[in-house]
Scaffold this motif. Structure first.
Motif, PDB file in Angstrom:
ATOM      1  N   ILE A 321      41.314  43.785  40.528  1.00 29.37           N
ATOM      2  CA  ILE A 321      42.575  43.898  41.263  1.00 29.37           C
ATOM      3  C   ILE A 321      43.462  44.972  40.648  1.00 29.37           C
ATOM      4  O   ILE A 321      44.070  45.788  41.354  1.00 29.37           O
ATOM      5  CB  ILE A 321      43.307  42.545  41.306  1.00 29.37           C
ATOM      6  CG1 ILE A 321      42.521  41.548  42.171  1.00 29.37           C
ATOM      7  CG2 ILE A 321      44.730  42.700  41.838  1.00 29.37           C
ATOM      8  CD1 ILE A 321      43.071  40.136  42.143  1.00 29.37           C
ATOM      9  N   LEU A 322      43.533  45.007  39.314  1.00 32.35           N
ATOM     10  CA  LEU A 322      44.356  46.018  38.643  1.00 32.35           C
ATOM     11  C   LEU A 322      43.824  47.419  38.900  1.00 32.35           C
ATOM     12  O   LEU A 322      44.592  48.343  39.200  1.00 32.35           O
ATOM     13  CB  LEU A 322      44.398  45.739  37.137  1.00 32.35           C
ATOM     14  CG  LEU A 322      45.207  44.514  36.705  1.00 32.35           C
ATOM     15  CD1 LEU A 322      45.103  44.319  35.200  1.00 32.35           C
ATOM     16  CD2 LEU A 322      46.663  44.646  37.105  1.00 32.35           C
ATOM     17  N   ASP A 323      42.512  47.585  38.795  1.00 38.09           N
ATOM     18  CA  ASP A 323      41.933  48.912  39.047  1.00 38.09           C
ATOM     19  C   ASP A 323      42.153  49.338  40.487  1.00 38.09           C
ATOM     20  O   ASP A 323      42.475  50.495  40.760  1.00 38.09           O
ATOM     21  CB  ASP A 323      40.423  48.897  38.733  1.00 38.09           C
ATOM     22  CG  ASP A 323      40.149  49.097  37.257  1.00 38.09           C
ATOM     23  OD1 ASP A 323      41.048  49.585  36.554  1.00 38.09           O
ATOM     24  OD2 ASP A 323      39.049  48.760  36.812  1.00 38.09           O
ATOM     25  N   PHE A 324      41.977  48.396  41.407  1.00 36.27           N
ATOM     26  CA  PHE A 324      42.157  48.726  42.826  1.00 36.27           C
ATOM     27  C   PHE A 324      43.605  49.125  43.107  1.00 36.27           C
ATOM     28  O   PHE A 324      43.865  50.070  43.849  1.00 36.27           O
ATOM     29  CB  PHE A 324      41.753  47.529  43.686  1.00 36.27           C
ATOM     30  CG  PHE A 324      41.751  47.824  45.163  1.00 36.27           C
ATOM     31  CD1 PHE A 324      40.759  48.616  45.722  1.00 36.27           C
ATOM     32  CD2 PHE A 324      42.742  47.322  45.992  1.00 36.27           C
ATOM     33  CE1 PHE A 324      40.750  48.897  47.077  1.00 36.27           C
ATOM     34  CE2 PHE A 324      42.740  47.599  47.345  1.00 36.27           C
ATOM     35  CZ  PHE A 324      41.742  48.388  47.892  1.00 36.27           C
ATOM     36  N   ARG A 442      34.664  44.125  51.221  1.00 35.37           N
ATOM     37  CA  ARG A 442      33.514  43.958  52.112  1.00 35.37           C
ATOM     38  C   ARG A 442      32.284  43.599  51.288  1.00 35.37           C
ATOM     39  O   ARG A 442      32.042  44.177  50.221  1.00 35.37           O
ATOM     40  CB  ARG A 442      33.253  45.247  52.896  1.00 35.37           C
ATOM     41  CG  ARG A 442      34.380  45.655  53.809  1.00 35.37           C
ATOM     42  CD  ARG A 442      34.508  44.727  55.016  1.00 35.37           C
ATOM     43  NE  ARG A 442      33.356  44.800  55.884  1.00 35.37           N
ATOM     44  CZ  ARG A 442      33.239  45.691  56.873  1.00 35.37           C
ATOM     45  NH1 ARG A 442      34.198  46.578  57.085  1.00 35.37           N
ATOM     46  NH2 ARG A 442      32.171  45.689  57.639  1.00 35.37           N
ATOM     47  N   GLN A 443      31.501  42.672  51.792  1.00 30.49           N
ATOM     48  CA  GLN A 443      30.275  42.263  51.123  1.00 30.49           C
ATOM     49  C   GLN A 443      29.132  42.237  52.129  1.00 30.49           C
ATOM     50  O   GLN A 443      29.351  42.184  53.344  1.00 30.49           O
ATOM     51  CB  GLN A 443      30.447  40.883  50.482  1.00 30.49           C
ATOM     52  CG  GLN A 443      31.483  40.876  49.348  1.00 30.49           C
ATOM     53  CD  GLN A 443      31.617  39.508  48.721  1.00 30.49           C
ATOM     54  OE1 GLN A 443      31.675  38.513  49.421  1.00 30.49           O
ATOM     55  NE2 GLN A 443      31.653  39.452  47.409  1.00 30.49           N
ATOM     56  N   GLY A 453      28.725  35.135  44.531  1.00 28.06           N
ATOM     57  CA  GLY A 453      30.176  35.296  44.499  1.00 28.06           C
ATOM     58  C   GLY A 453      30.592  36.748  44.416  1.00 28.06           C
ATOM     59  O   GLY A 453      29.802  37.660  44.524  1.00 28.06           O
ATOM     60  N   GLY A 454      31.905  36.955  44.209  1.00 28.07           N
ATOM     61  CA  GLY A 454      32.432  38.308  44.067  1.00 28.07           C
ATOM     62  C   GLY A 454      33.558  38.572  45.043  1.00 28.07           C
ATOM     63  O   GLY A 454      33.705  37.891  46.057  1.00 28.07           O
ATOM     64  N   THR A 455      34.383  39.571  44.717  1.00 29.92           N
ATOM     65  CA  THR A 455      35.551  39.891  45.539  1.00 29.92           C
ATOM     66  C   THR A 455      35.269  40.978  46.555  1.00 29.92           C
ATOM     67  O   THR A 455      36.046  41.167  47.487  1.00 29.92           O
ATOM     68  CB  THR A 455      36.693  40.383  44.640  1.00 29.92           C
ATOM     69  OG1 THR A 455      36.274  41.588  43.979  1.00 29.92           O
ATOM     70  CG2 THR A 455      37.065  39.340  43.606  1.00 29.92           C
ATOM     71  N   GLY A 456      34.198  41.723  46.378  1.00 30.18           N
ATOM     72  CA  GLY A 456      33.954  42.862  47.255  1.00 30.18           C
ATOM     73  C   GLY A 456      34.737  44.093  46.843  1.00 30.18           C
ATOM     74  O   GLY A 456      34.851  45.045  47.615  1.00 30.18           O
ATOM     75  N   LEU A 457      35.292  44.082  45.620  1.00 29.66           N
ATOM     76  CA  LEU A 457      36.076  45.230  45.139  1.00 29.66           C
ATOM     77  C   LEU A 457      35.268  46.156  44.239  1.00 29.66           C
ATOM     78  O   LEU A 457      35.561  47.338  44.139  1.00 29.66           O
ATOM     79  CB  LEU A 457      37.309  44.746  44.366  1.00 29.66           C
ATOM     80  CG  LEU A 457      38.502  44.274  45.186  1.00 29.66           C
ATOM     81  CD1 LEU A 457      39.587  43.743  44.268  1.00 29.66           C
ATOM     82  CD2 LEU A 457      39.047  45.403  46.035  1.00 29.66           C
ATOM     83  N   GLY A 458      34.256  45.617  43.561  1.00 27.21           N
ATOM     84  CA  GLY A 458      33.548  46.383  42.533  1.00 27.21           C
ATOM     85  C   GLY A 458      32.964  47.683  43.030  1.00 27.21           C
ATOM     86  O   GLY A 458      33.188  48.745  42.447  1.00 27.21           O
ATOM     87  N   LEU A 459      32.198  47.630  44.124  1.00 29.71           N
ATOM     88  CA  LEU A 459      31.563  48.839  44.642  1.00 29.71           C
ATOM     89  C   LEU A 459      32.597  49.803  45.208  1.00 29.71           C
ATOM     90  O   LEU A 459      32.427  51.021  45.128  1.00 29.71           O
ATOM     91  CB  LEU A 459      30.525  48.476  45.702  1.00 29.71           C
ATOM     92  CG  LEU A 459      29.276  47.752  45.196  1.00 29.71           C
ATOM     93  CD1 LEU A 459      28.362  47.408  46.350  1.00 29.71           C
ATOM     94  CD2 LEU A 459      28.533  48.612  44.174  1.00 29.71           C
TER      95      LEU A 459
END
Length: 864
Positions: A321-324, A442-443, A453-459
């Protein structure tokens, strides 16, 4: 049709003027690019007016050419100029031009100046006719125009100006400054600008004026001095109403200000949220790690591990979230430091290894032969890309391989483009989802019943970071599985090396590229052991990728390699090599193989007994020398699991233990030690124990003497850090705030090897405490330097010359100070370093990272 001579040495500008003049209805009789050519063209074409650039190529500039044209042919001249310096203008005035057009200019400016200049010239011959014509032009002008006399009195205003301001012509003519349209606030400034314009000539200004009814409006003023017979007679000022533009700019300014305030509020909220959550998570994760190290039963261990995983997932979410938010705000910073890309790639593999736990997965790491030992860029961001891609692979892969490859895609004189690929044998990705998966939130599987799991933010974050590094990230699925290694001639293989991924899921390949700088310093030479050249190695591994990598790594240093795909053929292969008098020097074996495991291979070798077999002559007896040669063969174990394999390897008879993926430098060093020492079966047990323990032992003797000052105000975090460091063998002194830390350090600076300090503390924060300590060190170093000068002694040497001797050593050193803080927003790291700290780590603290910091600043004593 009015004929004009254009004198301009820039072809593009001349062409542009021709087009504009054509649009305005003028005939360009000729174009000249130099002063000499201008004089010649004027004589040939007899133009009505010359548009003369002042700066021309050649021996004659525009002013000299204008002087010749005016004096010889009585043709009026208007200067096209970008010059506004006094010296040039004074020279130009002597030639009595009809006007100046300041570059860049518009068609209205061009048209107005040309027409006024032409008619002004006619005024000298027929004044009345020219005045009426000029007056008609100004009356018809869509722009407000005012003509001012040298004494600042108004000579003329056109109807457009009357309409705009509400002031009548009769009321304005004869009026001197201050003019009624001037505002009270800008009166003095406008008066000064008017005087300056009258002196310096043509210029363009933006002014805020007022109408008769008090309404304010903005105008853009283009002013031109009018000369008759070389004497300044009038000042023509043409206005353009820009009120709507200014209002729009004000709306945008306010909107931008409001957006910045909102963004600042959001950043402050995120910073506070991050700080508070990190502070609590530090205790949750830290004490859970300590709990896992205690004697727990199976159920308690499961509960503790669940807490740990949940805490780490929450921390990963916070970081995403911080990086985004930083990326969205355009505040993601990039460092420019030198780092080793190969070492970074192996570090990422080490980070990922615990995530696969007990899954039957091999982690492979391919490093291209041309990868430099040092590149320049942001290692943290590059590591973030690789870690995210490798983490995704470990999440969606249940068995098979995860393969990280790093190579050069493109290279320039100053930069290098690295191409990283992460291939897995996981569940794969539908082709219609390959692009969407890099969008935020998006996942691949967004259903409520999704397994992973996951937020869909990493990629999405990876995508943005690679773009900011002038690269890109993309994916393909299913994975081809091709390792794309060079084909090499193996001395012996038990079977063809097939693709090891064929029996697994379709998998996927993620690609990431990034441009990095080349280092200015001389490139570090990688470890290349000459002593291994010519040695013969037996490599045993049931995984194609590992077998290929090991073969390649060993052949690079000149070793002869025999590769086997299973352990059943090891003893026969060793025996055959002895028969033909080409024995092996070392054996490297995976310990987790189908069929005969690596443990069993080691036991077979260590307990090998000679046997009698028939040959053509009757019988062949394997000698004791052969038996001893096989039993004493140096063995290295390779494992994809964690440190728990080391003890079993020792018991099986291995001499060394390395975790996969293997850094070639570590493998080379271990082989050099083993082959250099030789093998003595009488003291083998002692030697094996020493080597295996050496791989994972830390400098316990150095730890026991290292003292750390811990400045932390939070009792829970204080307790956690103290237990963590004390348990690792360090002496820890605790300070409850920055002021107390300063007092303890100043009282006895030699007692501390490193300071861990929180940033946000009562009484004195970490930044102020660090600055105070650095000032204290600087002052003491100055005092000791003075004392040292007084203690210099003069000692004669054998040659009779005098030598200065001084064994004095400073008792004050710059102690390493490391921020241990929950502040993780943009600029926090820089503020810590600017205050005088040496390094920076964020909470929740990880044991591995803390120990890396201690290794870096205490044992290696970097940059001090």
């Amino acid at each position: 049709m009015t004929k004009l001579l254009v004198v301009e040495d820039e072809g593009i500008v001349a062409k542009d003027i021709q087009i504009r003049l054509g649009n305005l209805g003028y005939e360009v009789a000729a174009v000249a690019s130099s002063g000499e050519e201008a004089i010649q063209k004027a004589a040939e074409t007899h133009p009505d007016l010359v548009l003369m650039d002042i700066t021309l190529k050649g021996d004659m500039d525009g002013i000299e050419a204008a002087e010749e044209i005016i004096s010889r042919y009585d043709i009026p001249v208007v200067y096209l100029t970008a010059h506004t310096d006094e010296k040039t203008l004074q020279r130009a005035k002597i030639t009595e031009p009809l006007g100046y057009i300041l570059k860049p200019f518009g068609e209205k400016d061009l048209y107005s100046t040309i027409e006024i200049s032409l008619h002004r010239h006619k005024m000298e011959k027929k004044l009345k006719e020219s005045e009426e014509f000029s007056s008609g032009l100004m009356r018809a002008s869509p722009n407000p125009i005012v003509v001012i006399n040298p004494d600042t009195s108004v000579q003329y205003v056109n109807p457009t100006l009357e309409e705009l301001t509400g002031f009548s012509s009769s009321g304005l003519v004869g009026t001197k400054t201050p003019y009624p349209w001037w505002t009270e606030e800008t009166r003095e400034r406008t008066k000064k600008d008017l005087k300056e314009a009258m002196i310096r000539g043509a210029q363009k200004l933006e002014k805020l004026f007022q109408k008769k009814n008090g309404e304010l409006f903005w105008v853009e003023i283009t002013s031109t001095p009018i000369r008759i017979n070389g004497e300044f007679k009038y000042y023509l000022s043409s206005w353009v109403d820009i009120t709507q533009r200014k209002q729009a700019e004000e709306v945008l300014r306010k909107a931008k200000q409001e957006a910045e305030l909102a963004n600042r509020a959001k950043s402050e909220f995120l910073a506070n949220m991050s700080h508070e959550i990190r502070t609590s998570m530090n205790a949750v994760i830290g004490f859970t790690n300590l709990l896992c190290d205690t004697n727990l039963d199976e159920k308690q261990t499961d509960y503790a591990n669940t807490i740990k995983k949940s805490g780490e997932s929450l921390l990963s979410l916070i970081n995403d979230i911080l990086d985004f938010s930083k990326i969205e705000a355009g505040q993601l910073d990039f460092d420019e430091i030198d780092f080793d890309p190969e070492l970074l790639a192996y570090d990422v593999c080490e980070i990922i290894r615990p995530k696969i736990e007990s899954k039957p997965i091999e982690i492979l790491c391919h490093i291209g032969d041309t990868i430099p030992s040092r590149v320049r860029g942001d290692p943290a961001r590059f590591r973030q890309i690789l870690t995210n891609l490798m983490g995704n692979a470990s999440k969606f892969t249940e068995s098979g391989e995860i393969d990280l490859s790093l190579d050069i895609e493109e290279e320039t004189d100053g930069r290098i483009k690295l191409h990283a690929t992460v291939r897995d044998t996981g569940i794969g990705i539908p082709k219609d989802r390959l692009s969407a998966m890099f969008e935020p939130f998006r996942q691949v599987d967004g259903s409520s019943t999704r397994k992973y799991g996951g937020t869909g933010l990493g990629l999405s974050i990876c995508k943005q970071i690679t773009k900011l590094m002038d690269g890109d990230v993309w994916a393909e699925s299913p994975a081809s599985g091709n390792l794309k290694l060079e084909t090499r001639n193996l001395e012996q293989t038990t079977q063809p090396i097939n693709n090891s991924t064929n029996n697994h899921a379709p998998g996927s390949i993620f690609h990431a590229t990034a441009w990095l700088g080349k280092t200015e310093e001389k490139e570090t030479t990688r470890f290349t052991p000459a002593s291994l050249s010519g040695k013969k190695a037996l490599v045993v591994d049931d995984n194609q990728g590992n077998l290929e990598i090991l073969t390649r790594v060993l052949e690079c240093v000149g070793m002869r390699v025999v590769a086997l795909r299973n352990g059943e053929k090891v003893i026969p292969t060793l025996q055959k090599a002895l028969e033909i008098d080409t024995p092996f020097d070392i054996c490297i074996s995976d310990i987790r193989m189908s069929g005969v495991s690596g443990y069993e291979v080691a036991k077979q070798i260590r307990h090998f007994k000679s046997s009698i077999v028939p040959d053509k002559s009757g019988f062949t007896l394997y000698s004791n020398n052969h038996q001893s040669s096989i039993r004493s063969l140096p063995l290295i174990a390779l494992s994809s699991l964690m440190e728990r394999d080391a003890r079993k390897c020792e018991e099986a008879g291995f001499d060394g233990f390395l975790s996969k993926p293997i850094r070639k430098e570590k493998l080379y060093q271990m082989m050099e030690r083993l082959l250099g020492e030789g093998v003595d079966m009488h003291d083998k047990d002692e030697r094996v124990t020493q080597q295996i323990m050496t791989q994972y032992s830390v400098r316990e003797d150095m730890k026991s003497s290292a003292r750390i000052l811990l400045a932390e105000d939070n009792p829970v975090n204080q307790k956690l850090a103290k237990i963590l460091l004390t348990k690792a063998g360090y002496h820890v002194e605790v300070a409850n705030n920055g002021k107390e830390a300063v007092e303890k350090y100043m009282a006895s600076p030699k007692d501390f090897d490193l300071i861990f300090i929180d940033v946000q503390m009562p009484e004195m924060d970490g930044l102020e405490a660090t600055q105070t300590i650095r000032e204290f060190e600087t002052e003491n170093l100055k005092l000791e330097a003075g004392d040292m000068q007084q203690q210099l002694s003069i000692v004669p040497d054998k040659s009779g010359f005098t030598l200065y001797s001084n064994n004095h050593q400073s008792s004050i050193h710059r102690v390493p100070i490391v921020a241990m803080t929950a502040h993780a927003m943009k600029g926090d790291r820089e503020r810590c370093l600017d205050a005088g700290m040496n390094d920076y780590i964020t909470k929740p603290i990880k044991r591995e990272l803390v120990f890396e910091i201690l290794e870096k600043w205490i044992f290696n004593n970097e940059a001090l």
